[in-house]
Design a protein around this motif. Structure first.
Motif, short mmCIF file in Angstrom:
data_model
loop_
_atom_site.label_atom_id
_atom_site.label_comp_id
_atom_site.label_asym_id
_atom_site.label_seq_id
_atom_site.Cartn_x
_atom_site.Cartn_y
_atom_site.Cartn_z
N LYS A 1 0.83 -1.20 0.00
CA LYS A 1 0.00 0.00 0.00
C LYS A 1 0.87 1.25 0.00
CE LYS A 1 -3.82 2.20 2.50
NZ LYS A 1 -4.73 2.10 3.67
N SER A 2 1.90 1.26 0.83
CA SER A 2 2.80 2.41 0.91
C SER A 2 3.59 2.59 -0.38
CB SER A 2 3.76 2.22 2.09
OG SER A 2 4.74 3.24 2.12
N THR A 3 4.08 1.48 -0.93
CA THR A 3 4.88 1.54 -2.16
C THR A 3 4.03 1.93 -3.35
OG1 THR A 3 6.29 -0.22 -1.24
CG2 THR A 3 6.55 0.27 -3.58
N GLU A 4 2.77 1.52 -3.37
CA GLU A 4 1.86 1.94 -4.45
C GLU A 4 1.64 3.45 -4.42
OE1 GLU A 4 -0.98 -1.93 -5.38
OE2 GLU A 4 -1.52 -0.60 -3.72
N GLN A 5 1.61 4.02 -3.23
CA GLN A 5 1.47 5.48 -3.12
C GLN A 5 2.71 6.18 -3.67
OE1 GLN A 5 0.65 6.04 1.07
NE2 GLN A 5 -1.57 5.88 0.77
N ASP A 6 3.89 5.62 -3.34
CA ASP A 6 5.14 6.17 -3.87
C ASP A 6 5.17 6.07 -5.39
OD1 ASP A 6 6.13 6.74 -1.32
OD2 ASP A 6 7.01 4.74 -1.11
N SER A 7 4.70 4.93 -5.90
CA SER A 7 4.66 4.72 -7.34
C SER A 7 3.70 5.69 -8.02
CB SER A 7 4.25 3.27 -7.65
OG SER A 7 4.12 3.06 -9.03
N ASN B 1 17.48 -3.08 -2.01
CA ASN B 1 18.81 -2.48 -2.00
C ASN B 1 19.12 -1.77 -3.31
OD1 ASN B 1 21.17 -2.04 -0.43
ND2 ASN B 1 22.28 -3.51 -1.69
N ILE B 2 18.54 -2.25 -4.41
CA ILE B 2 18.72 -1.59 -5.70
C ILE B 2 18.12 -0.18 -5.65
CG2 ILE B 2 18.05 -1.61 -8.14
CD1 ILE B 2 18.17 -4.67 -8.03
N THR B 3 16.91 -0.08 -5.08
CA THR B 3 16.25 1.22 -4.94
C THR B 3 17.05 2.14 -4.03
OG1 THR B 3 14.08 0.19 -5.24
CG2 THR B 3 14.11 2.38 -4.26
N ILE B 4 17.49 1.58 -2.90
CA ILE B 4 18.23 2.38 -1.91
C ILE B 4 19.53 2.92 -2.50
CG2 ILE B 4 19.49 2.26 0.27
CD1 ILE B 4 17.33 0.20 1.15
N ILE C 1 8.93 0.12 -9.42
CA ILE C 1 8.04 -0.88 -10.03
C ILE C 1 8.59 -2.28 -9.80
CG2 ILE C 1 7.23 -1.80 -12.24
CD1 ILE C 1 5.60 0.55 -11.25
N GLN C 2 9.89 -2.41 -9.91
CA GLN C 2 10.53 -3.71 -9.66
C GLN C 2 10.30 -4.15 -8.21
OE1 GLN C 2 14.83 -3.74 -10.03
NE2 GLN C 2 14.82 -5.83 -10.80
N GLN C 3 10.42 -3.20 -7.30
CA GLN C 3 10.21 -3.47 -5.88
C GLN C 3 8.76 -3.86 -5.61
OE1 GLN C 3 12.17 -0.57 -3.43
NE2 GLN C 3 10.79 -0.91 -1.70
N LEU C 4 7.84 -3.12 -6.19
CA LEU C 4 6.41 -3.39 -6.00
C LEU C 4 6.04 -4.76 -6.58
CD1 LEU C 4 3.75 -2.26 -4.94
CD2 LEU C 4 3.42 -1.14 -7.15
#
Length: 218
Positions: A64-70, A146-149, A193-196
């Motif tokens: 839910k949180s990552t969808e908001q970021d996306s 870690n890729i995102t970070i 998107i990859q993370q989600l």
């Protein structure tokens, strides 16, 4: 020499009695061991399902949180492509890029079972494989996160430090939407998107495992 009549019938009956006694004792021992194995299997499966339920909750919350970021990221990209935006409006969508959270999946029960050799107690081979597959997906999550970070640390943090004077009050007037910022925003979309996708894939596997565990325990 004294002739003794051997009562073969009695000997045969005694032999049968001994045989039955040994067979019964062996069967009872097997039954008792089987009962202990079943109790251990149920204990292991219950611990796995508790862990799975906790991970499902964590994944649903983070999705839910990552969808908001996306969603914010997509809005920022749409603004850039339309070329109809002001800096403040754009930054309202990208200002949270540095606040990406991470999931702490729980795997203590799984690790305990694995290192104690307890997987031998799980008789359902398909279920055993499903458990292992699910926990292997848990290991994939921190790698993807870690890729995102690393992307944000290398590009977004560097950009903020270069463009914003932290010793002064923040104002949007000093910021410009240059090519570098645009590339950061678009590049971030690839990682988020990859993370989600990884979160959703893992959640689906968790739900599949939960159903299989409940079926096995009922």
């Amino acid at each position: 020499m004294v002739n003794k009549n051997i009562n073969w019938i009695n000997h045969f009956i005694e032999l049968i009695v001994v045989f039955i006694g040994i067979t019964a004792a062996f069967a009872l021992n097997n039954w008792n061991e089987g009962r202990k194995d079943k109790e251990l299997e149920v204990k292991y499966l219950k611990s796995i399902i508790e862990e799975t339920n906790a991970n499902i909750q964590n994944l649903e919350k983070e999705i839910k949180s990552t969808e908001q970021d996306s969603m914010h990221n997509k809005s920022a990209i749409d603004l850039i492509k339309s070329n109809k935006f002001n800096v403040q409006n754009l930054f309202s969508h990208i200002g949270t890029m540095g606040n990406i959270s991470q999931i702490n999946t729980i795997s203590a029960a799984f690790e305990s079972i694995k290192y104690s050799g307890g997987f031998e107690a799980i008789s359902n081979l398909n279920l055993k494989n499903l458990i292992i597959e699910t926990y292997e997906l848990y290991k994939k999550i921190p790698f993807i996160e870690n890729i995102t970070i690393k992307f944000l640390d290398k590009y977004w943090t560097e950009y903020v430090i270069d463009k914003i004077d932290l010793s002064k009050n923040f104002t949007y007037e000093n910021l410009k939407v240059d090519r570098k910022l645009k590339n950061i925003i678009i590049g971030f979309r690839i990682t988020i998107i990859q993370q989600l996708t990884t979160y959703k894939e893992t959640l689906q596997k968790c739900k599949e495992l939960k159903i299989a565990l409940e079926k096995e325990l009922n």
